[in-house]
Design an enzyme around this catalytic site. Structure first.
Site, PDB file in Angstrom:
ATOM      1  N   ASP A 196      -8.816   4.819  -2.263  1.00 40.53           N
ATOM      2  CA  ASP A 196      -7.855   5.311  -3.013  1.00 40.53           C
ATOM      3  C   ASP A 196      -8.265   6.084  -4.299  1.00 40.53           C
ATOM      4  OD1 ASP A 196      -8.466   3.196  -4.713  1.00 40.53           O
ATOM      5  OD2 ASP A 196      -6.305   2.386  -4.765  1.00 40.53           O
ATOM      6  N   GLU A 204       0.852  -1.261   0.173  1.00 39.61           N
ATOM      7  CA  GLU A 204      -0.136   0.100  -0.049  1.00 39.61           C
ATOM      8  C   GLU A 204       0.874   1.239  -0.066  1.00 39.61           C
ATOM      9  OE1 GLU A 204      -3.108   0.354  -0.521  1.00 39.61           O
ATOM     10  OE2 GLU A 204      -3.612  -1.922  -0.505  1.00 39.61           O
ATOM     11  N   TYR A 263      -5.759   6.587   4.719  1.00 39.94           N
ATOM     12  CA  TYR A 263      -5.877   5.584   3.946  1.00 39.94           C
ATOM     13  C   TYR A 263      -5.222   4.142   4.095  1.00 39.94           C
ATOM     14  CZ  TYR A 263      -5.226   2.601  -0.171  1.00 39.94           C
ATOM     15  OH  TYR A 263      -5.284   1.446  -1.088  1.00 39.94           O
TER      16      TYR A 263
END
Length: 384
Positions: free
Chosen positions: A132, A31, A114
């Site tokens: 995202d 990520e 996030y």
């Protein structure tokens, strides 16, 4: 969405197979790497990274310089520094195990809203709202959210929250990401293949690629600077060398003075033989410096530069006082908040530089230079 995902999920090196628990380290690393970077770029870099640092403990013990070099070319270098800081915090404060909740994950360096939500949902199955750029686009079209970005982000998140299931929230998040990547693309979305097509308001309006609505871009400021390329013969005897072990020094000087061919010069190790070989055949070195730990490209190995200013600074703050030749090309590079044009200044050098290191020119690709400086090196070496 989940049925579509079960049939069409992407095979990615950080993604666990169906029915297998995800590795929190790999989820987190992927990520972070994927922020502002494409899957195609990240995939080989991710695989090389986990081969070298497969878990939190190994990354926490890594040298900062090695990590920054491994990150070179991925951009947004604060991410690499935060990876190490977070790994150290996990090792020191959490018994080597990642926190399992979104709130606890937010306490680690570099884990914003996030990333914490993505790790909590994908690695631990917690219900979290993961938004995202791909999810942002899918939700904007699904609900035809007309307010321009970035002001619409709170509405997009609220809409995403309303469709996120309590079960398999991680799979749902990855399904939305895959949908945005493969079907609901920025241009020419493939609406006929989309499982959300019957409910998509933007598609019903006949203009899905209008969404997400974006505010007009402001012109970025432009700055100027100079990159300094200082080159010398390999292992000059007038200055200490910081990148090679000192025990081979006398042997190399002897080889340079005698002009002995590498095969006839004795050596007790392959490394020493290699250095003697390179000295004899006239290899060269270039001066590199370590950028300050904070700020743009912080902590990275780089070519020396002067100030980055509103006007070309010429030779201001050159690393050595010498006769400089200005190269007939410039390097252009874009950062998030400004564009940069760099002139190239070239000189020969043979002295010690207290804040730098002499790097073998034929191994410059091993220095881990950021993209900006790699561009400059390619431009300068094309004329050799």
């Amino acid at each position: 969405m989940l049925a579509w995902y079960d049939a069409h999920r992407r095979d990615l090196p950080w993604r666990a197979p169906p029915g297998v628990a995800a590795d929190p380290y790999r989820v987190w690393l992927s990520e972070v790497m994927l922020q502002q970077t494409t899957v195609a770029t990240v995939r080989p870099r991710f695989e090389a990274w986990v081969a070298r640092w497969p878990d939190f403990a190994s990354l926490a013990a890594a040298e900062d310089a090695d990590v920054m070099a491994a990150w070179a070319g991925l951009g947004y270098y604060a991410r690499a520094r935060n990876l190490v800081a977070a790994a150290k915090a996990v090792a020191a404060d959490h018994g080597g195990a990642f926190p399992r909740t979104e709130a606890a994950l937010r306490t680690l360096p570099g884990l914003g809203a996030y990333t914490a939500a993505a790790v909590a949902a994908i690695a631990f199955g917690e219900r979290a709202v993961v938004v995202d750029a791909n999810v942002e686009r899918v939700v904007s079209r699904l609900f035809a959210i007309a307010r321009p970005l970035p002001a619409s982000r709170s509405a997009i998140r609220a809409a995403a929250d309303g469709i996120t299931p309590d079960e398999r929230a991680g799979d749902f998040a990855q399904a939305m990401m895959d949908l945005g990547s493969a079907i609901c693309t920025p241009k020419l979305p493939r609406c006929l293949l989309c499982p959300l097509q019957p409910d998509c308001r933007a598609q019903a309006q006949g203009e899905p690629d209008r969404y997400p609505v974006k505010a007009a871009k402001k012109a970025k400021p432009h700055r100027y600077g100079t990159i300094f390329w200082v080159e010398r013969p390999f292992l000059s005897i007038v200055a200490p060398l910081r990148v090679h072990p000192s025990p081979v020094r006398a042997e190399l000087v002897e080889a340079q003075e005698l002009g002995a061919p590498p095969a006839t010069h004795p050596s007790t190790s392959s490394g020493r033989t290699e250095l003697v070989d390179r000295a004899v055949r006239g290899a060269r070195e270039v001066l590199l410096v370590r950028r300050p730990p904070k700020g743009l490209l912080g902590g990275m190995r780089a070519l020396p530069t002067g100030p980055w200013a509103d006007e070309p600074p010429g030779l201001a703050k050159a690393p050595v006082a010498t006769d400089w030749t200005m190269h007939n090309a410039t390097v252009e590079h874009g950062f998030t908040h400004f564009d940069l044009t760099l002139a190239l200044a070239v000189a020969n050098g043979d002295g010690h530089h207290p804040d730098g290191e002499w790097w073998p020119l034929d191994r410059l690709d091993e220095a881990g230079l950021p993209t900006l400086f790699a561009k400059a090196a390619r431009a300068l070496r094309r004329d050799e």
